[in-house]
Design a protein around this motif. Structure first.
Motif, short mmCIF file in Angstrom:
data_model
loop_
_atom_site.label_atom_id
_atom_site.label_comp_id
_atom_site.label_asym_id
_atom_site.label_seq_id
_atom_site.Cartn_x
_atom_site.Cartn_y
_atom_site.Cartn_z
N UNK A 26 0.84 -1.20 0.00
CA UNK A 26 0.00 0.00 0.00
C UNK A 26 0.87 1.25 0.00
N UNK A 27 1.88 1.27 0.86
CA UNK A 27 2.73 2.44 1.04
C UNK A 27 3.55 2.73 -0.22
N UNK A 28 4.16 1.71 -0.79
CA UNK A 28 4.98 1.91 -1.98
C UNK A 28 4.15 2.45 -3.14
N UNK A 29 2.96 1.87 -3.30
CA UNK A 29 2.08 2.32 -4.38
C UNK A 29 1.68 3.78 -4.21
N UNK A 30 1.18 4.13 -3.03
CA UNK A 30 0.62 5.47 -2.86
C UNK A 30 1.71 6.53 -2.80
N UNK A 31 2.87 6.20 -2.26
CA UNK A 31 3.97 7.17 -2.25
C UNK A 31 4.48 7.41 -3.66
N UNK A 32 4.48 6.37 -4.46
CA UNK A 32 4.89 6.54 -5.85
C UNK A 32 3.94 7.41 -6.65
N UNK A 198 -9.57 5.06 -2.60
CA UNK A 198 -9.64 4.80 -4.05
C UNK A 198 -9.20 3.39 -4.42
N UNK A 199 -8.32 2.81 -3.59
CA UNK A 199 -7.80 1.46 -3.88
C UNK A 199 -7.75 0.66 -2.58
N UNK A 200 -8.32 -0.55 -2.61
CA UNK A 200 -8.20 -1.47 -1.50
C UNK A 200 -7.19 -2.53 -1.91
N UNK A 201 -6.07 -2.55 -1.21
CA UNK A 201 -4.96 -3.45 -1.55
C UNK A 201 -4.78 -4.41 -0.38
N UNK A 202 -4.97 -5.69 -0.63
CA UNK A 202 -4.93 -6.67 0.45
C UNK A 202 -4.68 -8.06 -0.13
#
Length: 446
Positions: A26-32, A198-202
């Motif tokens: 989640x963190x890598x995606x949203x920070x990018x 906006x995105x549920x990542x699990x």
């Protein structure tokens, strides 16, 4: 629109590698993407949730470098869940059921014995007022189920591609227990709507749940987020990690001397097309992240691989990064010392032992058969040492004693460091100094 994601741990236990992998992705995606990372504390289970666990998981995330932009607790939002439940009742989308857990178990066993899927039979929809009154006279209180449409729910999953869940093939999910407490599903949907997720990542174990949750999103009038369901984490043998998660909690790994970046490097790369290599920053991991790199096979977690990455991370770590940590251990912090010993570290704390070798008085280890040789070495050691001393000194010793190879070098290393392996001696000798070296070669403390 910038993405908004959430990591939603329950404060009922410690943060472990499985949780952290979800948080990291989640963190890598949203920070990018320059978006927002929300930490949601799922503490609706007030009986099991504790402040100590909540503080612990926050400390672990900070230690890992996974900072968040916003945070809230579900236990502060029961009024929002009550309002959503009332809305679903008015729509006729949730209905009361009075079966006990024993009766539901018996239903499932009968269906299985008949070769049928153990799906709830929706008896709760057909109860008369008299039946409801009779149940309540017995002291029963209802649990509440969400009435699924029975249609296919379809979405394009960012990791798994086109997904379709036939809601007619799954049980209507229980949203509210008989004691009035909420299960995970409804509060999660309400929070995702309110937080504009906006995105549920699990993990992919939630794929079927997503089919039901999408219908709840729609029933509550909220936009449906995008979904990314990642393969689960397994051991190196392909088996589940559930029995070993206690030993793979962040506080345990921290106590074992594992660097946070080693954990993030491994969890950020296993199960992807990228090579598993130590990264020196979360920024680098962020820049390399892409959902398209995530495969469909389970991600295999190997503790030996984590140890190897930990070592490699330390071997490449700059002095600027560790200077404060060295000082905190009362180690004379010099760049020459760090560059000398870092390639010999498995864990950062190993540096204490090498500091003792170089900075404290100690006697070397000299075998009886090597005492005369080491005394001769002490006599031949010059008073001023530099990077060339080791080569010229051992060359002179070879000429004087006839020793060569291991019989020449190992006794010197043992006498000077007390260890059979370690840093390059040509670099270590000048840092040790002539006085300390001569004393140790003579079997004295130096």
């Amino acid at each position: 629109m910038k993405p908004i994601v959430r990591f939603a741990p329950s404060p009922t236990g410690k943060l472990h590698v499985g949780n952290v992998r979800t948080a990291l992705i989640n963190w890598l995606f949203v920070r990018g993407e320059g978006g927002t990372f929300i930490l949601r504390i799922d503490d609706t289970d007030v009986g099991r949730s504790t402040k100590a666990y909540e503080d612990g998981l926050k400390e672990d995330l900070k230690w890992l470098g996974l900072n968040w932009d916003e945070s809230f607790n579900q236990s502060d939002r029961f009024d929002r869940y009550d309002a959503a439940a009332d809305k679903l009742r008015e729509q006729g989308r949730i209905y009361p059921c009075y079966e006990t857990s024993e009766e539901l178990d018996r239903q499932r066993k009968i269906l299985r014995s008949q070769g049928k899927p153990p799906i709830y039979n929706r008896d709760g929809l057909n109860l008369s007022e008299a039946q409801i009154a009779a149940y309540e006279a017995e002291g029963r209180t209802p649990h509440w189920r969400f009435k699924l449409s029975g249609k296919a729910v379809v979405w394009d999953d960012v990791v798994r591609g086109r997904q379709s869940i036939e809601t007619g093939s799954i049980s209507d999910p229980v949203l509210i227990r008989a004691d009035g407490s909420y299960l995970y599903t409804l509060p999660s949907v309400v929070d995702d709507i309110d937080a504009k997720i906006t995105h549920i990542i699990r993990g992919e174990d939630h794929v079927t749940n997503s089919g039901a949750q999408i219908e709840i999103f729609e029933a509550l009038g909220g936009p449906v987020p995008g979904f990314a369901h990642t393969p689960l984490l397994v051991g190196k043998d392909g088996k589940g990690l559930s029995k070993r998660l206690g030993s793979l909690s962040m506080d345990q790994l921290r106590e074992q001397g594992i660097e946070p970046l080693a954990i993030c490097s491994l969890l950020g790369k296993i199960g992807t097309s990228d090579p598993i290599e130590a990264r020196q920053s979360l920024e680098q991991l962020k820049d390399e992240f892409a959902f398209s790199k995530i495969g469909r096979a389970p991600a295999r977690f190997d503790e030996a691989e984590l140890d190897l990455l930990n070592s490699r991370l330390l071997h490449d770590m700059s002095f600027e990064v560790v200077e404060a940590r060295l000082k905190a251990l009362d180690i004379p912090a010099s760049e020459d010392f760090w560059h000398l010993v870092r390639a010999n570290l498995g864990k950062f704390e190993d540096v204490v032992g090498w500091s003792a070798v170089l900075h404290t008085s100690m006697s070397g280890q000299i075998a009886d058969e090597d005492k005369e040789f080491c005394a001769r070495a002490a006599d031949l050691l010059p008073a001023t040492l530099n990077a060339d001393t080791w080569s010229t000194w051992t060359g002179a010793l070879k000429e004087a004693t006839g020793r060569k190879g291991k019989s020449l070098f190992l006794p010197l290393r043992m006498a000077l460091t007390g260890r059979g392996r370690g840093p390059e001696m040509d670099k270590l000798l000048p840092l040790l100094g002539a006085d300390h070296a001569k004393a140790r070669l003579k079997g004295e403390a130096g």
